[in-house]
Design a protein around this motif. Structure first.
Motif, mmCIF file in Angstrom:
data_model
loop_
_atom_site.group_PDB
_atom_site.id
_atom_site.type_symbol
_atom_site.label_atom_id
_atom_site.label_comp_id
_atom_site.label_asym_id
_atom_site.label_seq_id
_atom_site.Cartn_x
_atom_site.Cartn_y
_atom_site.Cartn_z
ATOM 1 N N TYR A 30 38.755 40.042 29.656
ATOM 2 C CA TYR A 30 39.064 40.968 28.562
ATOM 3 C C TYR A 30 40.507 41.437 28.592
ATOM 4 N N LYS A 31 41.102 41.568 27.414
ATOM 5 C CA LYS A 31 42.506 41.978 27.281
ATOM 6 C C LYS A 31 42.764 43.365 27.874
ATOM 7 N N GLU A 32 41.817 44.293 27.723
ATOM 8 C CA GLU A 32 42.019 45.625 28.303
ATOM 9 C C GLU A 32 42.082 45.573 29.822
ATOM 10 N N GLN A 33 41.329 44.656 30.436
ATOM 11 C CA GLN A 33 41.448 44.455 31.878
ATOM 12 C C GLN A 33 42.839 43.961 32.229
ATOM 13 N N ASN A 58 45.609 44.557 30.607
ATOM 14 C CA ASN A 58 46.542 45.676 30.484
ATOM 15 C C ASN A 58 46.476 46.605 31.692
ATOM 16 N N LEU A 59 45.264 46.961 32.116
ATOM 17 C CA LEU A 59 45.094 47.849 33.261
ATOM 18 C C LEU A 59 45.636 47.224 34.538
ATOM 19 N N LYS A 79 47.791 44.800 34.925
ATOM 20 C CA LYS A 79 49.251 44.644 34.886
ATOM 21 C C LYS A 79 49.942 45.947 35.247
ATOM 22 N N ARG A 80 49.388 47.067 34.775
ATOM 23 C CA ARG A 80 49.969 48.369 35.148
ATOM 24 C C ARG A 80 49.789 48.623 36.648
ATOM 25 N N THR A 84 44.176 36.535 30.704
ATOM 26 C CA THR A 84 42.791 36.209 30.358
ATOM 27 C C THR A 84 42.454 34.776 30.760
ATOM 28 N N THR A 119 33.620 42.005 34.714
ATOM 29 C CA THR A 119 33.110 43.350 34.481
ATOM 30 C C THR A 119 32.160 43.338 33.303
ATOM 31 N N SER A 166 31.219 45.368 29.858
ATOM 32 C CA SER A 166 31.969 46.257 28.971
ATOM 33 C C SER A 166 31.056 47.065 28.059
#
Length: 69
Positions: free
Chosen positions: A9-12, A14-15, A17-18, A29, A46, A48
């Motif tokens: 997932y893209k939100e994973q 983003n998290l 990478k931070r 992805t 995960t 979701s």
């Protein structure tokens, strides 16, 4: 050594990478890593949703191995 983390997932992305900023670890992805190689690959999975289902990852065509049919 080239290290990657692959997530569905893209939100994973983003998290992670931070969280991994400033490290040489590449995060992206599943689809973005197709036909690429790294010495070390971590796969992060995960759920979701509150139902606890894994969505598109349950599609047998995403597995490496024999067709269950």
């Amino acid at each position: 050594m080239r290290v990657a983390v692959i997530v569905p997932y893209k939100e994973q992305v983003n998290l992670l990478k931070r969280l991994l900023a400033g490290t040489p670890v590449e995060v992206n992805t599943v689809d973005c890593f197709q036909r690429q190689e790294r010495e070390v690959i971590y796969i992060s999975l995960t759920r979701s949703n509150d139902a606890g289902v894994i969505g598109f990852l349950s599609d047998y065509r995403r597995e490496c191995g024999d067709d269950p049919g």
